[in-house]
Design a protein around this motif. Sequence first.
Motif, PDB file in Angstrom:
ATOM      1  N   VAL A 107      -1.412  -4.758   1.134  1.00  0.00           N
ATOM      2  CA  VAL A 107      -1.074  -4.746   2.563  1.00  0.00           C
ATOM      3  C   VAL A 107      -0.410  -3.428   2.912  1.00  0.00           C
ATOM      4  CG1 VAL A 107       0.284  -5.875   4.369  1.00  0.00           C
ATOM      5  CG2 VAL A 107      -0.652  -7.236   2.485  1.00  0.00           C
ATOM      6  N   GLY A 108      -0.883  -2.801   3.984  1.00  0.00           N
ATOM      7  CA  GLY A 108      -0.277  -1.554   4.443  1.00  0.00           C
ATOM      8  C   GLY A 108       0.476  -1.751   5.739  1.00  0.00           C
ATOM      9  N   GLN A 109      -0.189  -1.400   6.837  1.00  0.00           N
ATOM     10  CA  GLN A 109       0.483  -1.363   8.144  1.00  0.00           C
ATOM     11  C   GLN A 109       1.227  -2.647   8.512  1.00  0.00           C
ATOM     12  OE1 GLN A 109      -2.455   1.044  10.911  1.00  0.00           O
ATOM     13  NE2 GLN A 109      -3.511   0.163   9.147  1.00  0.00           N
ATOM     14  N   ALA A 110       0.693  -3.792   8.130  1.00  0.00           N
ATOM     15  CA  ALA A 110       1.334  -5.054   8.542  1.00  0.00           C
ATOM     16  C   ALA A 110       2.713  -5.239   7.905  1.00  0.00           C
ATOM     17  CB  ALA A 110       0.435  -6.242   8.200  1.00  0.00           C
TER      18      ALA A 110
ATOM     19  N   ILE B  73       2.675   5.738  -9.338  1.00  0.00           N
ATOM     20  CA  ILE B  73       2.840   6.990  -8.599  1.00  0.00           C
ATOM     21  C   ILE B  73       1.439   7.475  -8.225  1.00  0.00           C
ATOM     22  CG2 ILE B  73       3.528   9.423  -8.732  1.00  0.00           C
ATOM     23  CD1 ILE B  73       5.901   8.585 -10.399  1.00  0.00           C
ATOM     24  N   GLN B  74       1.248   7.737  -6.931  1.00  0.00           N
ATOM     25  CA  GLN B  74      -0.077   8.172  -6.483  1.00  0.00           C
ATOM     26  C   GLN B  74      -0.130   9.696  -6.344  1.00  0.00           C
ATOM     27  OE1 GLN B  74      -1.777   8.024  -2.420  1.00  0.00           O
ATOM     28  NE2 GLN B  74      -3.140   6.465  -3.272  1.00  0.00           N
ATOM     29  N   LEU B  75      -1.124  10.287  -6.957  1.00  0.00           N
ATOM     30  CA  LEU B  75      -1.279  11.750  -6.906  1.00  0.00           C
ATOM     31  C   LEU B  75      -2.518  12.135  -6.116  1.00  0.00           C
ATOM     32  CD1 LEU B  75      -0.559  12.633 -10.659  1.00  0.00           C
ATOM     33  CD2 LEU B  75       1.047  12.646  -8.730  1.00  0.00           C
TER      34      LEU B  75
ATOM     35  N   ALA C 137      -8.298  -5.715  -3.064  1.00  0.00           N
ATOM     36  CA  ALA C 137      -8.869  -5.634  -1.709  1.00  0.00           C
ATOM     37  C   ALA C 137      -7.822  -5.120  -0.729  1.00  0.00           C
ATOM     38  CB  ALA C 137      -9.342  -7.018  -1.269  1.00  0.00           C
ATOM     39  N   ASN C 138      -8.236  -4.158   0.094  1.00  0.00           N
ATOM     40  CA  ASN C 138      -7.306  -3.563   1.060  1.00  0.00           C
ATOM     41  C   ASN C 138      -8.020  -3.286   2.389  1.00  0.00           C
ATOM     42  OD1 ASN C 138      -6.251  -0.296   1.755  1.00  0.00           O
ATOM     43  ND2 ASN C 138      -4.916  -2.039   2.067  1.00  0.00           N
ATOM     44  N   GLY C 139      -7.232  -3.411   3.463  1.00  0.00           N
ATOM     45  CA  GLY C 139      -7.726  -3.088   4.804  1.00  0.00           C
ATOM     46  C   GLY C 139      -7.643  -4.287   5.726  1.00  0.00           C
ATOM     47  N   GLY C 140      -6.786  -4.173   6.730  1.00  0.00           N
ATOM     48  CA  GLY C 140      -6.763  -5.181   7.794  1.00  0.00           C
ATOM     49  C   GLY C 140      -6.134  -6.518   7.443  1.00  0.00           C
ATOM     50  N   ILE C 141      -5.427  -6.605   6.319  1.00  0.00           N
ATOM     51  CA  ILE C 141      -4.796  -7.891   5.968  1.00  0.00           C
ATOM     52  C   ILE C 141      -3.427  -7.938   6.658  1.00  0.00           C
ATOM     53  CG2 ILE C 141      -4.048  -9.420   4.096  1.00  0.00           C
ATOM     54  CD1 ILE C 141      -5.963  -7.858   2.224  1.00  0.00           C
TER      55      ILE C 141
ATOM     56  N   ALA D 271       0.840  -1.216   0.000  1.00  0.00           N
ATOM     57  CA  ALA D 271       0.000   0.000   0.000  1.00  0.00           C
ATOM     58  C   ALA D 271       0.866   1.254   0.000  1.00  0.00           C
ATOM     59  CB  ALA D 271      -0.896  -0.005   1.233  1.00  0.00           C
ATOM     60  N   PRO D 272       0.342   2.338  -0.573  1.00  0.00           N
ATOM     61  CA  PRO D 272       1.051   3.618  -0.418  1.00  0.00           C
ATOM     62  C   PRO D 272       0.940   4.067   1.036  1.00  0.00           C
ATOM     63  CG  PRO D 272      -1.081   3.941  -1.528  1.00  0.00           C
ATOM     64  CD  PRO D 272      -0.920   2.465  -1.324  1.00  0.00           C
ATOM     65  N   MET D 273       2.054   4.456   1.632  1.00  0.00           N
ATOM     66  CA  MET D 273       1.997   4.949   3.021  1.00  0.00           C
ATOM     67  C   MET D 273       2.964   6.119   3.183  1.00  0.00           C
ATOM     68  SD  MET D 273       1.531   1.563   5.385  1.00  0.00           S
ATOM     69  CE  MET D 273       2.756   0.589   4.526  1.00  0.00           C
TER      70      MET D 273
ATOM     71  N   VAL E 245      -7.519   4.051  -9.401  1.00  0.00           N
ATOM     72  CA  VAL E 245      -8.030   4.863  -8.286  1.00  0.00           C
ATOM     73  C   VAL E 245      -7.923   4.038  -7.015  1.00  0.00           C
ATOM     74  CG1 VAL E 245     -10.023   6.080  -7.307  1.00  0.00           C
ATOM     75  CG2 VAL E 245      -9.694   6.054  -9.788  1.00  0.00           C
ATOM     76  N   LYS E 246      -7.382   4.646  -5.954  1.00  0.00           N
ATOM     77  CA  LYS E 246      -7.383   3.977  -4.644  1.00  0.00           C
ATOM     78  C   LYS E 246      -8.316   4.783  -3.750  1.00  0.00           C
ATOM     79  CE  LYS E 246      -4.625   2.441  -0.746  1.00  0.00           C
ATOM     80  NZ  LYS E 246      -4.963   3.436   0.273  1.00  0.00           N
ATOM     81  N   MET E 247      -9.329   4.101  -3.258  1.00  0.00           N
ATOM     82  CA  MET E 247     -10.383   4.833  -2.557  1.00  0.00           C
ATOM     83  C   MET E 247     -10.852   4.138  -1.296  1.00  0.00           C
ATOM     84  SD  MET E 247     -12.958   3.928  -5.621  1.00  0.00           S
ATOM     85  CE  MET E 247     -14.342   4.899  -5.109  1.00  0.00           C
TER      86      MET E 247
HETATM   87  C1  LIG Z   1       1.131   5.819   8.031  1.00  0.00           C
HETATM   88  C2  LIG Z   1       0.165   5.618   6.902  1.00  0.00           C
HETATM   89  C3  LIG Z   1       0.281   6.398   5.757  1.00  0.00           C
HETATM   90  C4  LIG Z   1      -0.629   6.239   4.704  1.00  0.00           C
HETATM   91  N1  LIG Z   1      -0.453   6.974   3.566  1.00  0.00           N
HETATM   92  C5  LIG Z   1      -1.276   6.740   2.501  1.00  0.00           C
HETATM   93  C6  LIG Z   1      -1.051   7.388   1.250  1.00  0.00           C
HETATM   94  O1  LIG Z   1      -0.096   8.148   1.068  1.00  0.00           O
HETATM   95  N2  LIG Z   1      -1.925   7.121   0.233  1.00  0.00           N
HETATM   96  C7  LIG Z   1      -2.989   6.249   0.380  1.00  0.00           C
HETATM   97  O2  LIG Z   1      -3.742   6.037  -0.571  1.00  0.00           O
HETATM   98  N3  LIG Z   1      -3.191   5.625   1.541  1.00  0.00           N
HETATM   99  C8  LIG Z   1      -2.369   5.818   2.586  1.00  0.00           C
HETATM  100  N4  LIG Z   1      -2.544   5.115   3.728  1.00  0.00           N
HETATM  101  C9  LIG Z   1      -3.605   4.082   3.775  1.00  0.00           C
HETATM  102  C10 LIG Z   1      -3.037   2.726   3.348  1.00  0.00           C
HETATM  103  O3  LIG Z   1      -2.584   2.751   2.026  1.00  0.00           O
HETATM  104  C11 LIG Z   1      -4.081   1.614   3.497  1.00  0.00           C
HETATM  105  O4  LIG Z   1      -5.159   1.895   2.634  1.00  0.00           O
HETATM  106  C12 LIG Z   1      -4.624   1.519   4.929  1.00  0.00           C
HETATM  107  O5  LIG Z   1      -3.584   1.570   5.878  1.00  0.00           O
HETATM  108  C13 LIG Z   1      -5.420   0.215   5.101  1.00  0.00           C
HETATM  109  O6  LIG Z   1      -4.601  -0.919   4.858  1.00  0.00           O
HETATM  110  P1  LIG Z   1      -3.961  -1.750   6.069  1.00  0.00           P
HETATM  111  O7  LIG Z   1      -5.079  -2.091   7.018  1.00  0.00           O
HETATM  112  O8  LIG Z   1      -3.328  -2.957   5.414  1.00  0.00           O
HETATM  113  O9  LIG Z   1      -2.950  -0.860   6.724  1.00  0.00           O
HETATM  114  C14 LIG Z   1      -1.669   5.281   4.801  1.00  0.00           C
HETATM  115  C15 LIG Z   1      -1.783   4.507   5.960  1.00  0.00           C
HETATM  116  C16 LIG Z   1      -0.876   4.663   6.992  1.00  0.00           C
HETATM  117  C17 LIG Z   1      -1.016   3.791   8.209  1.00  0.00           C
END
Ligand SMILES: Cc1cc2nc3c(=O)[nH]c(=O)nc-3n(C[C@H](O)[C@H](O)[C@H](O)COP(=O)(O)O)c2cc1C
Length: 307
Positions: A219-222, A68-70, A195-199, A14-16, A136-138
């Motif tokens: 996958v993001g936070q994990a 690249i996410q804008l 699919a995204n969120g909580g994986i 995931a973008p973070m 699109v990421k929404m």
């Molecule tokens: C520290 C942090 C930064 C994030 N930055 C972005 C971002 O730049 N762009 C975006 O689309 N989502 C961002 N997110 C959301 C994540 O991409 C993801 O959608 C969200 O954390 C849910 O996935 P997860 O439960 O696997 O973490 C961010 C999340 C976190 C925790």
Amino acid sequence: MKLPFDVKSPYFLAPMAGYTDKPFRKLCREFGCGLTFSELISVNALYYDNKKTFKLIERDVSDVPYCIQLFGSEPELFVSTAKKLEGLCDCIDINAGCPAPKVLKIKAGSYLLKEPDRLFEIVKVLKKQIKKPVSVKMRMGFDKPNDLSLYLRLQDLGVDFITIHARLKTQFFKGEPDYEHIAMVRDALEIPVVANGGIDSFLKLEKVKRLTGCEFFMVGQAAIGKPYIFEDFLNMQDSKRSLEDIKKIMKRHLIYMEEFWKEKAVVKFRKFFHAYLKGYPNVKKFNNMINHAESLNEAFDIIDMIQ
Ligand SMILES: Cc1cc2nc3c(=O)[nH]c(=O)nc-3n(C[C@H](O)[C@H](O)[C@H](O)COP(=O)(O)O)c2cc1C
């Protein structure tokens, strides 16, 4: 349901903001991640050629394909920025999920779900004026779930794939995601839905696969502190890594950060250090030490001391 490019693995990073820089994306790739995204980049910042922003979108040669996410709210700015950047990536992703007040204030991020006509306009002009795919990421909604018609319209406008973080903007990052919402969208669309969120484990991945019917997962936070989660998914297991293995990964990550961030590396590495050690006993002392370390040698010595 094909993506507009080949991916070696259906598990995406995931973008973070503040985390998914070139070194971290490279590390996740080495563990088998199939697609990466830059953190959200302001179309306004790039319009004025902000150097710091260009640093955030740099990628490693191994980091392919890469989106690249804008974020922004002005369709013309999206186009001029995307034109500058499309040669540096494989896809332009539109952020329609960020809940941060300063992003909402400029009517960007998840605000676009409140004013979908603006989102449609951005997609329309991007699809017309750039050659690379557009995604699109929404969020699944701002304060109530999006109507299916919103997703169908995005598909009609030519969006190449959609990622759904199955939480409302009002839930921020807490609460159980609504995977049934993703399933409903996935059943109705012909383009891929990610699919995204909580994986956060292989066990959870299996559940999300079952509930959503999706082929692709983000996958993001994990992944922060557990970049090997992508390897676990490919090996269909939740691995138990020894502390020695974790220390090796930490060092590898730190070396990549040093190559890229130079003297800023250790300070930027601190939050990753804490995440790598989460759940291990007696780590407070080491977390404290890294918070005061600045040089690479100091950081390496601290990693060596962990037991
Ligand atoms: C520290 C942090 C930064 C994030 N930055 C972005 C971002 O730049 N762009 C975006 O689309 N989502 C961002 N997110 C959301 C994540 O991409 C993801 O959608 C969200 O954390 C849910 O996935 P997860 O439960 O696997 O973490 C961010 C999340 C976190 C925790």
